[in-house]
Structures are given as C-alpha cells and as structure tokens.
Design a protein around this motif. Structure first.
Motif, PDB file in Angstrom:
ATOM      1  N   ASP A  68      13.229  -9.668   3.859  1.00  0.00           N
ATOM      2  CA  ASP A  68      14.539  -9.181   3.405  1.00  0.00           C
ATOM      3  C   ASP A  68      15.436 -10.328   2.944  1.00  0.00           C
ATOM      4  N   GLU A  69      15.258 -11.519   3.536  1.00  0.00           N
ATOM      5  CA  GLU A  69      16.096 -12.665   3.175  1.00  0.00           C
ATOM      6  C   GLU A  69      15.757 -13.228   1.792  1.00  0.00           C
ATOM      7  N   LEU A  70      14.598 -12.836   1.248  1.00  0.00           N
ATOM      8  CA  LEU A  70      14.220 -13.317  -0.083  1.00  0.00           C
ATOM      9  C   LEU A  70      14.936 -12.561  -1.194  1.00  0.00           C
ATOM     10  N   ILE A  71      15.317 -11.338  -0.928  1.00  0.00           N
ATOM     11  CA  ILE A  71      15.878 -10.489  -1.985  1.00  0.00           C
ATOM     12  C   ILE A  71      17.187 -11.053  -2.549  1.00  0.00           C
ATOM     13  N   PRO A  72      18.129 -11.546  -1.717  1.00  0.00           N
ATOM     14  CA  PRO A  72      19.328 -12.168  -2.291  1.00  0.00           C
ATOM     15  C   PRO A  72      19.006 -13.362  -3.186  1.00  0.00           C
ATOM     16  N   LEU A  73      17.948 -14.130  -2.867  1.00  0.00           N
ATOM     17  CA  LEU A  73      17.559 -15.246  -3.727  1.00  0.00           C
ATOM     18  C   LEU A  73      17.114 -14.737  -5.098  1.00  0.00           C
ATOM     19  N   MET A  74      16.499 -13.567  -5.113  1.00  0.00           N
ATOM     20  CA  MET A  74      16.100 -12.960  -6.383  1.00  0.00           C
ATOM     21  C   MET A  74      17.324 -12.475  -7.152  1.00  0.00           C
ATOM     22  N   ALA A  75      18.255 -11.892  -6.437  1.00  0.00           N
ATOM     23  CA  ALA A  75      19.483 -11.417  -7.092  1.00  0.00           C
ATOM     24  C   ALA A  75      20.277 -12.584  -7.679  1.00  0.00           C
ATOM     25  N   GLU A  76      20.178 -13.763  -7.037  1.00  0.00           N
ATOM     26  CA  GLU A  76      20.886 -14.954  -7.525  1.00  0.00           C
ATOM     27  C   GLU A  76      20.155 -15.647  -8.669  1.00  0.00           C
ATOM     28  N   GLY A  77      18.915 -15.243  -8.941  1.00  0.00           N
ATOM     29  CA  GLY A  77      18.139 -15.880  -9.994  1.00  0.00           C
ATOM     30  C   GLY A  77      17.348 -17.084  -9.529  1.00  0.00           C
ATOM     31  N   LYS A  78      17.304 -17.336  -8.219  1.00  0.00           N
ATOM     32  CA  LYS A  78      16.523 -18.456  -7.694  1.00  0.00           C
ATOM     33  C   LYS A  78      15.020 -18.176  -7.764  1.00  0.00           C
ATOM     34  N   LEU A  79      14.660 -16.928  -7.477  1.00  0.00           N
ATOM     35  CA  LEU A  79      13.279 -16.460  -7.569  1.00  0.00           C
ATOM     36  C   LEU A  79      13.208 -15.339  -8.589  1.00  0.00           C
ATOM     37  N   LEU A  80      12.046 -15.150  -9.198  1.00  0.00           N
ATOM     38  CA  LEU A  80      11.889 -13.986 -10.059  1.00  0.00           C
ATOM     39  C   LEU A  80      12.042 -12.723  -9.223  1.00  0.00           C
ATOM     40  N   PRO A  81      12.701 -11.700  -9.757  1.00  0.00           N
ATOM     41  CA  PRO A  81      12.860 -10.441  -9.021  1.00  0.00           C
ATOM     42  C   PRO A  81      11.539  -9.664  -9.025  1.00  0.00           C
ATOM     43  N   TYR A  82      10.588 -10.162  -8.251  1.00  0.00           N
ATOM     44  CA  TYR A  82       9.221  -9.640  -8.280  1.00  0.00           C
ATOM     45  C   TYR A  82       8.598  -9.838  -6.908  1.00  0.00           C
ATOM     46  N   LEU A  83       8.080  -8.774  -6.327  1.00  0.00           N
ATOM     47  CA  LEU A  83       7.389  -8.867  -5.044  1.00  0.00           C
ATOM     48  C   LEU A  83       6.034  -8.184  -5.157  1.00  0.00           C
ATOM     49  N   ASP A  84       4.996  -8.904  -4.795  1.00  0.00           N
ATOM     50  CA  ASP A  84       3.641  -8.383  -4.765  1.00  0.00           C
ATOM     51  C   ASP A  84       3.294  -8.128  -3.301  1.00  0.00           C
ATOM     52  N   ILE A  85       3.362  -6.846  -2.879  1.00  0.00           N
ATOM     53  CA  ILE A  85       3.195  -6.489  -1.471  1.00  0.00           C
ATOM     54  C   ILE A  85       1.991  -5.563  -1.322  1.00  0.00           C
ATOM     55  N   PRO A  86       0.895  -6.006  -0.709  1.00  0.00           N
ATOM     56  CA  PRO A  86      -0.292  -5.163  -0.558  1.00  0.00           C
ATOM     57  C   PRO A  86      -0.120  -4.148   0.577  1.00  0.00           C
ATOM     58  N   LEU A  87       0.350  -2.953   0.238  1.00  0.00           N
ATOM     59  CA  LEU A  87       0.638  -1.938   1.259  1.00  0.00           C
ATOM     60  C   LEU A  87      -0.613  -1.198   1.728  1.00  0.00           C
ATOM     61  N   GLN A  88      -1.576  -0.997   0.844  1.00  0.00           N
ATOM     62  CA  GLN A  88      -2.912  -0.457   1.127  1.00  0.00           C
ATOM     63  C   GLN A  88      -2.987   1.052   1.361  1.00  0.00           C
ATOM     64  N   HIS A  89      -2.005   1.670   2.023  1.00  0.00           N
ATOM     65  CA  HIS A  89      -2.046   3.130   2.207  1.00  0.00           C
ATOM     66  C   HIS A  89      -0.682   3.605   2.676  1.00  0.00           C
ATOM     67  N   ALA A  90      -0.554   4.918   2.881  1.00  0.00           N
ATOM     68  CA  ALA A  90       0.717   5.469   3.354  1.00  0.00           C
ATOM     69  C   ALA A  90       0.539   6.419   4.531  1.00  0.00           C
ATOM     70  N   SER A  91      -0.685   6.772   4.847  1.00  0.00           N
ATOM     71  CA  SER A  91      -0.941   7.632   6.009  1.00  0.00           C
ATOM     72  C   SER A  91      -0.919   6.785   7.278  1.00  0.00           C
ATOM     73  N   PRO A  92      -0.080   7.128   8.261  1.00  0.00           N
ATOM     74  CA  PRO A  92      -0.045   6.360   9.513  1.00  0.00           C
ATOM     75  C   PRO A  92      -1.413   6.271  10.175  1.00  0.00           C
ATOM     76  N   LYS A  93      -2.182   7.352  10.102  1.00  0.00           N
ATOM     77  CA  LYS A  93      -3.512   7.343  10.727  1.00  0.00           C
ATOM     78  C   LYS A  93      -4.432   6.325  10.057  1.00  0.00           C
ATOM     79  N   ILE A  94      -4.432   6.320   8.734  1.00  0.00           N
ATOM     80  CA  ILE A  94      -5.302   5.396   7.997  1.00  0.00           C
ATOM     81  C   ILE A  94      -4.820   3.963   8.165  1.00  0.00           C
TER      82      ILE A  94
END
Length: 478
Positions: free
Chosen positions: A281-307
């Motif tokens: 969460d602390e990275l997002i303000p850096l993106m809003a400021e232009g320090k980092l590209l506003p881009y996050l690559d997050i491997p979520l893999q699924h959405a079912s709690p069981k899986i």
C-alpha cells in the motif's frame, strides 16, 4: 515461452575494414586477427523468464571479462552453454530439446539454470552433457568453462566491456533483479526447490547497478525477483531498520526505501511479481507522485478461498478487492496486471464462477491465464480431484473471453487521451512503443503515426494522442 540469444561482442567489423585504415595500423590489425582466431568462442542459449535472462547476462559478462568471445552459432563454438528453464513441463521439454540441439550441432555442452537443479532428469535424456549446475551458479559455470576451454592468457578487449556488463535487452530498457529465491511454498510451484529461499541483494549493490544502467542510457528499469514485495524481509529486523548510505544519502534497507531511490533516477521504474503484502500500500503514493510507473504486476492466481487455500496462497479475496479500490482512488492511472490458473485440482464450476465474478468486479487491465500443468515435485501434481483436460480448456476459453472484453473496454477509455509512450522501434509504417501501462513482451503496444514528422529515436519518451484501441493495443498520433 522461448527466448534464445546468441550474440557477437567482438570487433570483427573493425578488422574487416582493414583496407580502409592507415598503413601504420596494419600490423596491429594483423595481430588482432591472429588473437581473435586463437581466442576461445562460446555459444550461449538462454531460455525462460526475465529472472533467468538476468542470470544469462551475468554469465555473459563474466565470460567477456575473462576474454572469451561470444558467437551466434554452434559451428565455430569451442563450447556451448544452455541456461535452462524448468518451471512447468512444457518448459522442461523445451530445455531438453535445446540441450539436444546443442549436443547434435556442437557436442560440447554445459547446462545451467533451473532445470539444472534436476541433474538426474537431464542425464537420463542427455548423458553426454559435460557439466550441469543449478540457477545463479555464476562461479560454478565459469569454473566449468575453464575446465574444458582454458581462460585466454591475454585479453585486449577487456576495456571494451561496458560498465553495466553485457545486456540481452535493447539499450533503452533493462531488467534489474533485486533478490533470489522465495520463501513461499505454493503447491503448484517448484521454484524454491530450484532457486532456494529468499536471498535479497544489499540495497547499495542494487542501487549501484541501477545507476550504472541509467548512466549507460537505460530509460526504463524492470524490477524483477521471485517475490519483489518480500525484498529484505529475509534479513533481521535490526538489519531492515539499519541506516546505510548511498550517494551520501541515509536510507533504510527495505523495499519502500529502494523504490524511493530508484524513483529519483529520473527514468521509468516498473515493478513485477509483487505479492499483495500490506506494505505494498505504501508504494501507491509513490506511483501517484510519478516516482514509480503506475503499474503493479500481482500474481493473484485464483479467487476461490478453497482453491487459494489448496494453493497455499492468501485467501482474503474481499480484502484484495477493497485494496484495489483504495489503490485506484489514490492513483487513478494505476494499471493492474495479474496471472491466474484455471483447472487447479479440486476446482469445481462454483470455484471457477467465483474467479469470473472476481474478474468482473476487479476490472483488471492486463491478465494472463494458464491451465494447470502438473510439475514433477510440486505437491499439486499428486492432489486428488484432478480436473480433466477438456474442462481446463473450456474454462480457459471462457476466462479469456471475459477478460478480453474487460481489457477492450478499459483500453477504449484511453481513446482521446494523451499518453506518454516509450519508443521501442521505428519502421516504414511508423513508431512502435509502449505506454506506462505496458511492460515489454507481455503487454500491449502503441502504434504511432508521426504526423508532425518530428525527430524521434528509439528510447525516447513521446506524447501520443490515442485515436483507436482493441483488446490489447492502442493506436495514436504524435
């Protein structure tokens, strides 16, 4: 998946222009020709992901600094190195085929990389391989090379090796690996058994490399590791909070400090493979400021709690949706990329529908989807309730159909906007580049009509007015 590189780094073009040079240079040129003819030649094949590519760059840099020539053929090579991938069965097969091709064409082959961690598997298929080592085994590879091809006694080209080392990417972007290994034990993955536990590089070492790359003309750094958001978490609390100095600046040894310093280099900085830990969460303000590209690559893999539980992945998907909403409120330009697996053992139609419902609500910009593939050594391979291949295929197509519609709709929202675009190529038809939302080779492209006829070079960042879009790419004018 395949990425092979065979490159030339010596000065044959210079030598071939002998007749154009002043007569007093001819003896020196004759000496160089004789030296080059006696200098050992190494062929190199690199397979797999960007993290493996960084390993290849490191090995190639070591080879060049020790005086070896790197050549683009098997025929004249004194030895061939194959840097393998072993993540999934298809990658293993590709690596074994590449090893077989090198043996057939040359005969003298050293194998390294992820598949090298499974020496018995390689030897069973290719017993004539000379040596085998695992991933990031730079010193071992060099010792093996020198065992069969002795190090040249004299290296007049040492000064030609650039400060940033040998790179396999275009000059204007580069991958920067900040750690090795992973502490997670996802049941579909065998990377920790190949690359070991998390081992973060010192922050000053990472920043020094980043500075060398920027000084060499790199305009975009792609930050990679197996688990980028875990950077420095393998160190003690004392070391994480310890103040170190870089460029005369006091900094802490953690991901946020690293990103702040990278953001001060004045180039694009893109983060890959970011697990959604709370401190992300602390990275997002850096993106809003232009320090980092506003881009996050997050491997979520699924959405079912069981899986997710069966995968040994974080399972609070509702919390993930809340965070995505908050992130976009802080940084409206944020692009979210993720990857998912369909057909994981035990996945029911209800589980799969949860995944589709998540896609609809999350409205992710860029998404990759993989059908579950059994991997030797991964716990999921032996789990009960394996999903039939035809069901995997059907779910994959339903997933992609939905995501393509979402991606197309999100790209349509960019029509009429002016975006910053980094130029990757220029041809007769115009300019080809990428926006801040596009990582090289995995995301979309921006096709630009240079109506202003302004001078544009590869690596430039230009402003482009977007006029059209499809499911993956954009078109515009400058």
């Amino acid at each position: 998946m395949k990425t092979r590189f065979l490159l030339v780094f010596h000065c044959r073009l210079f030598v071939q222009k002998k007749v154009e040079l002043a007569p007093f240079l001819l003896p020196a040129i004759d000496f160089l020709r004789k030296f080059m003819s006696s200098t050992p030649n190494i062929g190199f094949v690199s397979l797999g992901c960007p993290k493996n590519l960084v390993d290849s760059e490191r090995i190639l840099t070591e080879l060049r600094s020790n005086g070896y020539n790197i050549i683009p053929s098997y025929e004249n090579a004194d030895l061939v190195i194959v840097n393998t991938c072993g993540f999934i069965d298809s990658a293993v097969q590709e690596s074994l085929e590449a090893i077989g091709e090198a043996l057939e064409e040359n005969g003298k082959v050293i194998v390294t990389g992820c598949l090298g961690a499974k020496e018995d598997q390689i030897r069973q298929v290719h017993p004539k391989v000379l040596e085998i080592s695992g991933p990031h085994s730079y010193e071992t590879v060099m010792n093996q090379v020198q065992k069969y091809v002795p190090k040249p006694a004299y290296n007049p080209y040492e000064s030609l090796l650039p400060a940033q080392g040998v790179k396999l990417t275009p000059k204007h972007y580069a991958y920067l690996k900040i750690s090795e290994g992973c502490d997670h034990r996802c049941t579909f993955c065998i990377i920790p058994s190949m690359r070991g536990d998390l081992d973060s590089r010192p922050i000053t070492q990472v920043l020094d490399e980043a500075k060398r790359l920027v000084d060499a003309g790199v305009k975009e750094l792609l930050i990679v590791s197996q688990d980028t958001s875990a950077y420095a978490l393998d160190q003690t609390k004392e070391n994480q909070n310890k103040t170190v100095f870089w460029n005369g600046m006091p900094i802490k040894n953690n991901l946020i400090s690293l990103c702040r310093q990278l953001g001060n280099l004045g180039i694009w900085v893109r983060l890959h493979y970011v697990y959604p830990y709370p401190h992300v969460d602390e990275l997002i303000p850096l993106m809003a400021e232009g320090k980092l590209l506003p881009y996050l690559d997050i491997p979520l893999q699924h959405a079912s709690p069981k899986i997710l539980k069966a995968m040994k992945r974080p399972g609070k998907i509702d919390r993930t949706l809340e965070r995505i909403k908050t992130w976009r409120e802080i940084c409206p330009e944020l692009t979210l990329r993720s990857t998912f697996i369909v057909g994981f053992p035990g996945e029911t139609e209800e589980d799969f529908q949860m995944l589709l419902d998540f896609l609809k609500e999350a409205q992710l910009d860029r998404v990759g989807c993989f059908k579950f593939s059994p991997v030797e050594g991964a716990p999921a391979t032996d789990m009960p309730d394996q999903v039939p291949e035809d069901v995997k295929e059907e779910r994959y197509h339903r997933f992609m159909q939905l995501q393509q519609a979402i991606s197309a709709a999100r790209l349509q929202q960019k029509i009429g906007k002016t975006l910053k675009v980094i130029v990757d190529d220029i041809n007769e038809e115009g300019i080809i580049g990428r926006s801040m939302a596009d990582a090289p080779e995995i995301d979309g492209l921006v096709y630009v009509d240079n109506q202003s006829q302004s001078a544009v070079n590869i690596g430039d960042v230009i402003s482009v007015h977007i006029t059209d879009a499809d499911e993956y790419d954009l078109w515009g004018t400058c």
